[in-house]
Structure formats: structure tokens, C-alpha cells
Motif scaffolding. Structure first.
Motif, short mmCIF file in Angstrom:
data_model
loop_
_atom_site.label_atom_id
_atom_site.label_comp_id
_atom_site.label_asym_id
_atom_site.label_seq_id
_atom_site.Cartn_x
_atom_site.Cartn_y
_atom_site.Cartn_z
N LEU A 115 -19.34 15.94 -45.30
CA LEU A 115 -19.98 14.70 -45.77
C LEU A 115 -21.26 14.38 -45.01
O LEU A 115 -22.16 13.74 -45.54
N HIS B 123 -16.70 6.59 -48.89
CA HIS B 123 -18.04 7.14 -48.73
C HIS B 123 -18.90 6.63 -49.89
O HIS B 123 -18.46 6.67 -51.05
N THR C 156 -21.19 7.29 -52.28
CA THR C 156 -21.78 8.46 -52.93
C THR C 156 -21.79 8.21 -54.44
O THR C 156 -21.12 7.28 -54.93
N PHE D 45 -10.34 10.82 -57.39
CA PHE D 45 -10.50 9.40 -57.71
C PHE D 45 -9.76 9.03 -59.00
O PHE D 45 -9.33 7.88 -59.17
N GLU E 14 -23.04 17.04 -49.20
CA GLU E 14 -22.86 15.81 -49.99
C GLU E 14 -21.41 15.51 -50.32
O GLU E 14 -21.11 14.85 -51.31
N ASP F 213 -10.26 5.05 -46.98
CA ASP F 213 -10.57 6.45 -46.74
C ASP F 213 -10.57 6.64 -45.23
O ASP F 213 -11.58 6.44 -44.57
N THR G 77 -18.25 7.97 -55.81
CA THR G 77 -17.59 6.69 -55.57
C THR G 77 -18.10 5.65 -56.56
O THR G 77 -17.34 4.78 -57.03
#
Ligand code: ADE
Length: 392
Positions: A317, A27, A29, A332, A321, A100, A32
Motif C-alpha cells: 500500500l 485505505h 483509495t 469489499f 497502490e 482495517d 474504497t
């Protein structure tokens, strides 16, 4: 995102990815972007495609492009364009991959077998994607090692249960605009994500019913005080239905027929197959789009109206958000640690667990970054732990 900040600094000095290309399908964002920055600090060339065009934030994509990450993504891109973006990311000839949901890895195997030999391995970020990889591995179709980063003890606790639970409710409240207190919420699927959703809904005063196919999970839900019912019975009772099963066609014609007027439907699973949207559309006499942001109203022939959120796509998502930064920092962070380890490892093809020490290291670093101290075993306790001779 303190964990990724620590790892970025570590990568900057250790350069574990020097000369490597990392292709990611995530995604797009701000969270990320922080991961991509850490990987670049470790020496990687990073190419990023979107794992879902509806969650792509174009301003983030532009900022990433400026910072040197090559982004192939555009908010709202149609299916063909999204596939072309993934294909373009693969044109980078990756050494490592981050996925993902499994679209990058499956495209690589199906459309670019010429690239497979160069790939040392990668990480899958979601539990649904890990299930998909396991199906590939069962058919001996997975040609390189993939670490199940989306399904470690720490991601289950922090990511699925806490983060996704809250973010799913956030997306539902933004799009449905309802009070949850006093409503009957039916959560289908009591894995870590369903558990988080159920707890969050209960915390806001909802009456929560859980539906499950797995007896162990169903028992867990019951002993945590949730009402467990077959979906057939729950369908008539719910004001709000949330799917989190990783399965397909969980809410279909039979359930729509039993639901109350005004029922709201949302999906928290990665893939948009858990609510049979096609069946719902075929039963509707009128569809009123966008009655609220990300909410469409379907009127059935008997006059009942059902509201579908986010087109049945992953509601946290699309309508919100995604997971908050604290959560993505951990998720992550584990992926970054796992990739750093994988860059120097030599694993056989297949789905592998993230080594427990890496998971524990992520937890330790997050605790340290948040100023949380814990105890350690005394020498006497260590000796007791390691000996079988001492009993009662
Ligand atoms: N998956 C769930 N939440 C996310 C976020 N905020 N950023 C990237 N991937 C996610």
C-alpha cells in the motif's frame, strides 16, 4: 468492480442502511470509494477516516467529499493528526463500523465508551485486524459483534493469496527496482499472504525460502516445493526478505548481523512492527534516505548496506497502490454483503465468522459477472450427498 456494482444496485432498491451512520477506517483509495458509494446507495451516511496516512490518495478523498462521503484523511498526516481523524469519524455516532487493522474499534472502546451502546456491529477487513479483535474478545473487551470479513475462505483465496501476493511484489519492484529471477527471497510467514508472495516470487524466477513457526503451514510450504529453514539459517542466504507474519520483531539485530551486503527488507504485514526498524537505525553508521522512491539505505559499521523499503510499513500500500480493483471488489463485496446482513441481525458481542452463504454468494456473483458458468448437482447427486445410507 462488478460485484460492488451489482450490490450498489441491490442496495439502492432495498435500502438496508436507511437512517444509519457507517464509520469506516480504510485505505483511502479508488476501490474504497466504490465501497463507500455502494453503502451510501443503501441509505447510509458514510464517514471515512484513513487507516494509513501513507496510502491516502488526496484526489480520491476530495472526490469522495464532493460525492457526499465525509472524509477525514490527508496523505502523509502524522500520528496525532491521523488519530484526530479517527476521533472525528467517531463523532458521527456510528451504527455500523468498518475497520482495517482495528484502530477505529480500539479507539472507540478506549476513548469513546459512550458510543459503544449505539453500535450494532461491524466488519474487520484484514487478517491482522481479526487477530487483534480476537485478543480483545479473549479479554471480554469487545462490546459489540465484529464480522471477520478479512478472513473468509473467499478473501483468503482472492484477497490474501492472489491479490496481496501480487501487490507486495509490485511494491517491492517499484521501490527496489531489481530483477527477481535468480534472487533468493526469504518469506517469513506462510499464511495465505505469505503463500501468495512466495508463489508470485517463484513465478518470477526467484529461489524462495520460507520461514515459519507453525508446523502445519511449514509442512504445506515444504510440500509445495519451497525450502523451509529457520530464520537464523535463512538470514545469511537471502537477497530479499519479506515479512508476512502478523507478529512482531521478526527481523531484528541478530538477522541484520547475518545478512549479506545489499540485502533488501520489506514488510507485507498490516502493522509496521515486523521489521525492527529502530534496531536497524541504531546499528547504522549512516542512513541514506530515498536512494529510490520508498527505499532507504542503512550502512552498518562493517560496511554492509541494507535497504529498507517503505520504512518497514505495509509495502503493497505504501510503495504500490494496494490490491488491484478486481481483488478489492471481492473483499469489499463480502464486507458490503456482511454489513447489509448485520444491519438486520442481532448478534452477541464478539468476533463472528461471515456466514458461509454470504461468502458463497459473493463468489457466485463474481463468477456470474465474469461470465463464468459452473455445474450444479443433479437430483440424484443431491440425494446421494444428503444420505448416509449409501456407501460403497
Ligand atoms: N487494502 C489492500 N488494498 C487496498 C486497496 N486498493 N484499497 C483499499 N484497501 C486496500
Amino acid at each position: 468492480m462488478p460485484l460492488l456494482t451489482v450490490l450498489r444496485d441491490r442496495f439502492e432498491s432495498e435500502r438496508p442502511f436507511d437512517g444509519m451512520v457507517i464509520a469506516a477506517c480504510l485505505h483511502v483509495t479508488p476501490e474504497t470509494a466504490v465501497l463507500a458509494g455502494a453503502l451510501r446507495a443503501g441509505g447510509a451516511r458514510v464517514v471515512l477516516a484513513a487507516s494509513n496516512p501513507l496510502s491516502t490518495q488526496d484526489d480520491v478523498a476530495a472526490a469522495l467529499d464532493d460525492s457526499g462521503v465525509e472524509v477525514r484523511a490527508q496523505a502523509g498526516a502524522d500520528r496525532d493528526t491521523s488519530s484526530a481523524h479517527i476521533a472525528a469519524a467517531l463523532d458521527s455516532h456510528p451504527d455500523l463500523v468498518v475497520d482495517d487493522g482495528g484502530d477505529l474499534v480500539s479507539t472507540l472502546h478506549e476513548s469513546r465508551p459512550d458510543l459503544v451502546a449505539q453500535v450494532r456491529g461491524g466488519c474487520e477487513s484484514t487478517a491482522s485486524g481479526v487477530l487483534r479483535l480476537r485478543r480483545m474478545a479473549a479479554e471480554a473487551a469487545l462490546a459489540f459483534p465484529m464480522l471477520a470479513a478479512g478472513d473468509t475462505p473467499v478473501t483468503r483465496i482472492v484477497g490474501n493469496a492472489r491479490g496481496t501476493g501480487q501487490a507486495v511484489i509490485d511494491g517491492i519492484l517499484r521501490s527496489a527496482g531489481i530483477l527477481l529471477a535468480g534472487k533468493t527471497v526469504v518469506v517469513s510467514g506462510y499464511g495465505p499472504t505469505g503463500e501468495g508472495i512466495a508463489e508470485c516470487a517463484r513465478g518470477l524466477g526467484a529461489i524462495v525460502i520460507v520461514t515459519e513457526v507453525d508446523p502445519v503451514r511449514a509442512l504445506d510450504a515444504r510440500l509445495r516445493g519451497f525450502r523451509v529453514l529457520p530464520l537464523e539459517s535463512a538470514a545469511a542466504a537471502g537477497d530479499l526478505f519479506i515479512t508476512a507474519t502478523g507478529s512482531t520483531s521478526v527481523l531484528g539485530e541478530a538477522e541484520f548481523a547475518a545478512m549479506r551486503d545489499g540485502a533488501i527488507l520489506a514488510n507485507a504485514g498490516h502493522f509496521d512492527v515486523e521489521i525492527d526498524v529502530r534496531a536497524l537505525a541504531s546499528k547504522a553508521v549512516t542512513i541514506e534516505p530515498s536512494v529510490r522512491p520508498n527505499a532507504d539505505s542503512y550502512e552498518l559499521s562493517d560496511g554492509r548496506r541494507l535497504t529498507l523499503l517503505a520504512d518497514g510499513r505495509v509495502v503493497n500500500l505504501v510503495a504500490a497502490e494496494g490490491n488491484p480493483p478486481e481483488v478489492m471488489d471481492v473483499a469489499f463485496g463480502i464486507e458490503a454483503l456482511a454489513l447489509g446482513w448485520l444491519a438486520g441481525a442481532n448478534l452477541p458481542p464478539g468476533v463472528h465468522e461471515v456466514p458461509a452463504e454470504l461468502d458463497a454468494e459473493a463468489a457466485r456473483l463474481v463468477l456470474a459477472a465474469t461470465g463464468t458458468q459452473i455445474d450444479s448437482l443433479t437430483p440424484e447427486q443431491l440425494a446421494y450427498r444428503d444420505s448416509w445410507r449409501v456407501g460403497s
